[in-house]
Design a protein around this motif. Structure first.
Motif, mmCIF file in Angstrom:
data_model
loop_
_atom_site.group_PDB
_atom_site.id
_atom_site.type_symbol
_atom_site.label_atom_id
_atom_site.label_comp_id
_atom_site.label_asym_id
_atom_site.label_seq_id
_atom_site.Cartn_x
_atom_site.Cartn_y
_atom_site.Cartn_z
ATOM 1 N N HIS A 56 -2.577 7.605 -3.037
ATOM 2 C CA HIS A 56 -3.772 8.461 -2.902
ATOM 3 C C HIS A 56 -3.372 9.905 -2.602
ATOM 4 C CE1 HIS A 56 -7.774 9.812 -1.898
ATOM 5 N NE2 HIS A 56 -7.326 10.242 -0.737
ATOM 6 N N LEU A 57 -2.447 10.105 -1.695
ATOM 7 C CA LEU A 57 -1.997 11.467 -1.360
ATOM 8 C C LEU A 57 -1.369 12.131 -2.577
ATOM 9 C CD1 LEU A 57 -0.422 10.694 2.126
ATOM 10 C CD2 LEU A 57 -2.476 12.068 1.730
ATOM 11 N N TRP A 58 -0.574 11.378 -3.302
ATOM 12 C CA TRP A 58 0.098 11.910 -4.506
ATOM 13 C C TRP A 58 -0.924 12.328 -5.552
ATOM 14 C CZ3 TRP A 58 0.611 9.120 -9.332
ATOM 15 C CH2 TRP A 58 1.470 9.730 -10.244
ATOM 16 N N ARG A 59 -1.911 11.460 -5.798
ATOM 17 C CA ARG A 59 -2.925 11.780 -6.810
ATOM 18 C C ARG A 59 -3.779 12.968 -6.387
ATOM 19 N NH1 ARG A 59 -4.825 5.597 -8.256
ATOM 20 N NH2 ARG A 59 -3.206 5.177 -9.787
ATOM 21 N N ARG A 60 -3.978 13.129 -5.090
ATOM 22 C CA ARG A 60 -4.791 14.236 -4.593
ATOM 23 C C ARG A 60 -4.014 15.550 -4.608
ATOM 24 N NH1 ARG A 60 -7.574 13.584 1.238
ATOM 25 N NH2 ARG A 60 -5.554 14.368 1.910
ATOM 26 N N GLY A 61 -2.704 15.456 -4.814
ATOM 27 C CA GLY A 61 -1.887 16.665 -4.853
ATOM 28 C C GLY A 61 -1.260 17.035 -3.529
ATOM 29 N N ALA A 111 2.785 13.135 0.865
ATOM 30 C CA ALA A 111 3.161 11.915 0.152
ATOM 31 C C ALA A 111 4.672 11.702 0.214
ATOM 32 C CB ALA A 111 2.705 11.993 -1.301
ATOM 33 N N LEU A 112 5.421 12.791 0.101
ATOM 34 C CA LEU A 112 6.884 12.689 0.141
ATOM 35 C C LEU A 112 7.360 12.136 1.476
ATOM 36 C CD1 LEU A 112 9.591 13.334 -1.285
ATOM 37 C CD2 LEU A 112 9.501 15.588 -0.202
ATOM 38 N N GLU A 113 6.815 12.639 2.563
ATOM 39 C CA GLU A 113 7.216 12.170 3.897
ATOM 40 C C GLU A 113 6.919 10.673 4.046
ATOM 41 O OE1 GLU A 113 6.195 13.104 8.607
ATOM 42 O OE2 GLU A 113 5.405 14.410 7.026
ATOM 43 N N LEU A 114 5.722 10.272 3.607
ATOM 44 C CA LEU A 114 5.344 8.865 3.701
ATOM 45 C C LEU A 114 6.243 8.001 2.829
ATOM 46 C CD1 LEU A 114 3.448 6.597 4.579
ATOM 47 C CD2 LEU A 114 1.893 7.289 2.758
ATOM 48 N N ARG A 115 6.546 8.478 1.636
ATOM 49 C CA ARG A 115 7.343 7.673 0.708
ATOM 50 C C ARG A 115 8.811 7.588 1.143
ATOM 51 N NH1 ARG A 115 4.342 8.899 -5.165
ATOM 52 N NH2 ARG A 115 2.878 7.180 -4.877
ATOM 53 N N ARG A 116 9.297 8.589 1.834
ATOM 54 C CA ARG A 116 10.643 8.470 2.424
ATOM 55 C C ARG A 116 10.645 7.351 3.472
ATOM 56 N NH1 ARG A 116 14.272 12.143 0.837
ATOM 57 N NH2 ARG A 116 13.605 14.273 0.338
ATOM 58 N N ASP A 117 9.605 7.291 4.301
ATOM 59 C CA ASP A 117 9.502 6.227 5.295
ATOM 60 C C ASP A 117 9.449 4.858 4.621
ATOM 61 O OD1 ASP A 117 9.533 7.988 7.400
ATOM 62 O OD2 ASP A 117 7.355 7.998 7.703
ATOM 63 N N LEU A 118 8.702 4.782 3.529
ATOM 64 C CA LEU A 118 8.575 3.505 2.837
ATOM 65 C C LEU A 118 9.908 3.030 2.268
ATOM 66 C CD1 LEU A 118 5.148 3.565 0.988
ATOM 67 C CD2 LEU A 118 6.078 1.663 2.312
ATOM 68 N N VAL A 119 10.709 3.946 1.752
ATOM 69 C CA VAL A 119 12.026 3.559 1.242
ATOM 70 C C VAL A 119 12.862 2.944 2.353
ATOM 71 C CG1 VAL A 119 14.237 4.487 0.418
ATOM 72 C CG2 VAL A 119 12.112 5.118 -0.738
#
Length: 254
Positions: free
Chosen positions: A25-30, A35-43
């Motif tokens: 959702h964050l990525w699609r919203r721009g 989104a990057l911070e969250l996706r680093r955590d997810l990795v």
């Protein structure tokens, strides 16, 4: 995501599902930095369970790489794509489309880095998978076919193949979206390049003018995509030696 984290902890697949959805959702919203911070955590989270759920970890790697690429950090994205592809090759039967997606997305970033030959190999592999799993003429198959054609559009020895592939892409685009859709304009705009490089100026101009007509009808006079199509028409006119004809188009595009 917060409720699931409280109830089940950070390592639970249900928490991952909410975090994946939030990141998307964050990525699609721009909101790319968030989104990057969250996706680093997810990795980091999915890495701890990669042996149990390699698909989730591969997906998180690919999502992180996509976000870096959207931020223009192409070189930084490469190792994450490489790892996602490597993990995608180990996924069980039925997950082939995931590997095809990882290959396709990685190829687009290699093109941004001017590594077209490497990108071509990835697109061909992705296309072969998608032909088997989802079939020719599907949306994702058409996208990968267009990417393959674009990876061939600047090398003299592959220009004719690029034109042939783009013609097939346009057939699929007409069927999927219709002749006046913005996605069809995207393909016409890409088809223009190998035609221009081959010196087939009449065909190149026809493609660029048709794309311009679609942009004017769909996104209007002042959109940046309309400006790009005007620039392409001007490029053809300049190739013909018609600078006076090109100048007003370039001015409008600027």
């Amino acid at each position: 995501a917060e409720m699931r984290m409280d109830a089940f902890g950070r390592d639970d697949p249900r928490t991952f599902a909410s975090l994946f959805a939030l990141g998307t959702h964050l990525w699609r919203r721009g909101d790319l930095e968030e989104a990057l911070e969250l996706r680093r955590d997810l990795v980091a989270l999915t890495a701890a369970r990669a042996a149990e759920d390699p698909g989730a970890h591969a997906e998180s790697l690919s999502n992180l790489a996509n976000t870096l690429a959207d931020l223009g950090r192409f070189q930084e994205a490469v190792p994450y794509y490489q790892e996602a592809v490597a993990m995608g090759r180990t996924l069980p039967p039925g997950r082939e489309e995931d590997l095809a997606r990882f290959l396709n997305n990685f190829g687009t970033v290699l093109m941004d880095l001017d590594r077209d030959r490497e990108a071509e190999a990835l697109f061909r592999e992705s296309l072969a998978i998608r032909e088997t799993t989802i079939g020719r003429g599907s949306v994702n198959y058409t996208g990968t076919l267009a990417n393959l054609a674009a990876s061939l559009d600047s090398r003299p020895e592959t220009l004719e193949e690029s034109v042939t592939l783009f013609r097939q892409v346009l057939v699929y685009a007409d069927s999927l979206w219709g002749p006046d859709h913005p996605r069809t304009a995207d393909q016409l705009s890409s088809y223009f390049r190998p035609l221009l490089n081959l010196g087939r100026l009449d065909e190149a101009e026809a493609a660029a003018r048709r794309a311009l007509e679609i942009r004017l009808a769909t996104v209007g006079e002042s959109h940046w995509r309309t400006a790009m199509e005007r620039q392409k028409v001007a490029e053809v006119l300049l190739a013909r030696g018609d600078a006076p004809g090109a100048l007003p188009l370039l001015h409008l595009a600027w």
